[in-house]
Design an enzyme around this catalytic site. Structure first.
Site, mmCIF file in Angstrom:
data_model
loop_
_atom_site.group_PDB
_atom_site.id
_atom_site.type_symbol
_atom_site.label_atom_id
_atom_site.label_comp_id
_atom_site.label_asym_id
_atom_site.label_seq_id
_atom_site.Cartn_x
_atom_site.Cartn_y
_atom_site.Cartn_z
ATOM 1 C CG ASP A 14 -1.753 -1.255 1.346
ATOM 2 O OD1 ASP A 14 -2.367 -1.669 0.351
ATOM 3 O OD2 ASP A 14 -1.741 -1.849 2.437
ATOM 4 C CE LYS A 21 3.228 -2.711 -4.479
ATOM 5 N NZ LYS A 21 2.744 -2.387 -3.123
ATOM 6 N N GLY A 33 -4.074 -4.636 -4.601
ATOM 7 C CA GLY A 33 -4.685 -3.720 -5.555
ATOM 8 C C GLY A 33 -3.831 -2.500 -5.795
ATOM 9 C CG HIS A 34 -1.033 -1.744 -8.068
ATOM 10 N ND1 HIS A 34 -0.151 -2.306 -8.961
ATOM 11 C CD2 HIS A 34 -0.551 -2.050 -6.848
ATOM 12 C CE1 HIS A 34 0.809 -2.931 -8.306
ATOM 13 N NE2 HIS A 34 0.583 -2.794 -7.021
ATOM 14 C CD GLN A 42 0.559 -9.346 -1.907
ATOM 15 O OE1 GLN A 42 1.455 -9.790 -2.580
ATOM 16 N NE2 GLN A 42 -0.676 -9.760 -2.061
ATOM 17 C CG ASP A 52 0.480 14.707 -0.332
ATOM 18 O OD1 ASP A 52 1.199 13.771 -0.709
ATOM 19 O OD2 ASP A 52 -0.770 14.662 -0.364
#
Length: 428
Positions: A13, A16, A40-41, A222, A331
């Site tokens: 997470d 990527k 997931g991306h 991952q 940020d």
């Protein structure tokens, strides 16, 4: 031109998806080399957001993309994802996507087993319940059904019999009904014509691309700290997530993966159970989760949040042979008056500068922090080094010193172009 391997250097997470999408512009082929649809991306391109689980990020750029042999593939989910992306205007054809014919399949019985085990467990691992672990178990147990088997009914029948000889006692022990082999055969025969057009010897495609001088981007899922060997075992995934897997999971030799880019979040997050030395339960932790939108792409689960852990990332740098890092979500730290970085661990009075392997020791870790000045100005959307506040620059430089790796890219928002390039991995 070097090839590039992108891996998560924390617990996943790390952002990527955006970086792989950004690098895809410079690549000629994108290869996914491990994991399943438990990862997931998220790719944000203009006003469009794409959520990918199995499909390599290169499909959004129209780059030839490969699902390698190191991935375990749920064929039904793959078709759903292809349809979903198609509805967003990206047509996934066999010319665009190659699926390794020797990749192992995730079947409905794997999902059943995964969910039943997690429900019955006293000490839960925190799996996604999507059948990833059981599918890898069958792969190493030499009883998996692979993509290429879908073309051979006789092989399918024999493999289903062998598979059920193993799974039937397991299902009985967990109170699950016996699985109907004939029903599984019908389901696989029904889906085979939709999957087989994508099936090819992916290892050959990847090797030919490299041999012809193409730039190949290897995409992991991952993070390194979820690696089945090197992560916080047993609270890990069921595959090797480190950079070395790029070679084995694609069928390329060990020199092929090239420049290793580790994706590192400017703080730390984790999904699921397991040790997390710098986890925060206060207002700062809530700030990181809220501002960082820390929810899993696949499961929607809230991520646990904490301060940057330089000990863990330094270990990842060594385990993966990382040549440079991409630092993301800087940020999210905007507006915090004081920041902390974990520079060491204490366990029962003993100092550690690495993560001890034992679960008991991992659970007893007390982090040793260094404080650093925060910044009030916004870093969001910055596209050059001089746009950053001086305190933010100081934070990035201190991170580099502590982990033993330089920042190659700095991401300042989810948008593709909000990226500061210090070192182009493809030109290295």
């Amino acid at each position: 031109m070097a090839n590039v391997t992108v891996i998560g250097a924390q617990w996943g997470d790390e952002g990527k998806g955006k970086l792989v999408d950004w690098l895809s512009n410079r690549a000629d082929m994108v290869v996914r080399f491990q994991g399943g649809h438990n990862a997931g991306h998220t790719l944000v391109v203009g006003n469009q957001t794409y959520k990918l689980s199995l499909l390599p990020s290169g499909v959004v750029q129209g780059k030839p993309s490969v699902i390698g042999n190191g991935v375990v593939v749920d064929p039904w989910h793959l078709l759903e994802e292809i349809a979903k992306i198609g509805a967003q205007g990206i047509e996934i054809t066999p010319d665009l996507l190659t699926l390794a014919d020797n990749a192992a399949l995730i079947l409905p019985l794997h999902r059943d087993l995964d969910q039943a085990r997690e429900a019955a467990a006293v000490n839960k691992i925190g799996t996604t319940g999507r059948g990833i672990g059981p599918a890898y178990e069958d792969k190493v147990g030499r009883r998996a059904i692979r993509v290429g088997d879908l073309a051979d009914r006789e092989a399918l029948e024999a493999k289903i019999d062998r598979l059920l000889a193993h799974h039937t006692p397991l299902r009985r022990g967990l109170g699950l009904p016996e699985y109907d082999g004939a029903e599984l055969l019908r389901a696989l025969e029904e889906i085979a014509p939709k999957i087989l057009p994508f099936a090819k010897p992916a290892w050959l495609s990847v090797n030919e691309a490299v041999k012809s001088g193409k730039r190949v981007l290897f995409e992991g899922a991952q993070g390194a700290l979820l690696d089945v060997d090197h992560g916080t075992y047993p609270y890990v995934t069921s595959s090797n997530t480190v950079a070395g897997q790029a070679a084995a999971g694609s069928g390329l030799g060990p020199k092929g993966p090239g420049f290793v880019l580790g994706i590192v979040k400017a703080y730390t997050t984790r999904v699921g159970e397991g040790p997390f030395p710098t986890e925060l339960f206060d207002a700062v932790g809530q700030h990181l989760g809220t501002v960082g939108k820390e929810f899993g792409v696949v499961t929607g689960r809230a991520r646990r949040c904490g301060w940057f852990d330089a000990v863990l990332v330094r270990q990842s740098v060594m385990l993966n042979g990382i040549d440079g890092i991409a630092l993301t979500k800087l940020d999210v730290l905007d507006g915090l008056e004081t920041l902390k970085i974990c520079i060491g661990y204490e366990v029962d009075g003993q100092r550690f500068d690495y993560l001890p392997a034992g679960l008991k020791a991992q659970s007893a870790i007390v982090p040793i922090y260094e404080e650093i000045e925060g910044w009030a100005e916004s870093t969001q959307g910055a596209r050059s080094w001089r746009d950053l506040p001086a305190a933010a620059v100081k934070y990035v430089r201190r991170v580099e010193e502590l982990i033993g790796a330089q920042v190659a890219l700095l991401s300042t928002s989810p948008q593709r172009d909000d990226t500061i390039l210090m070192r182009d991995p493809f030109q290295d």
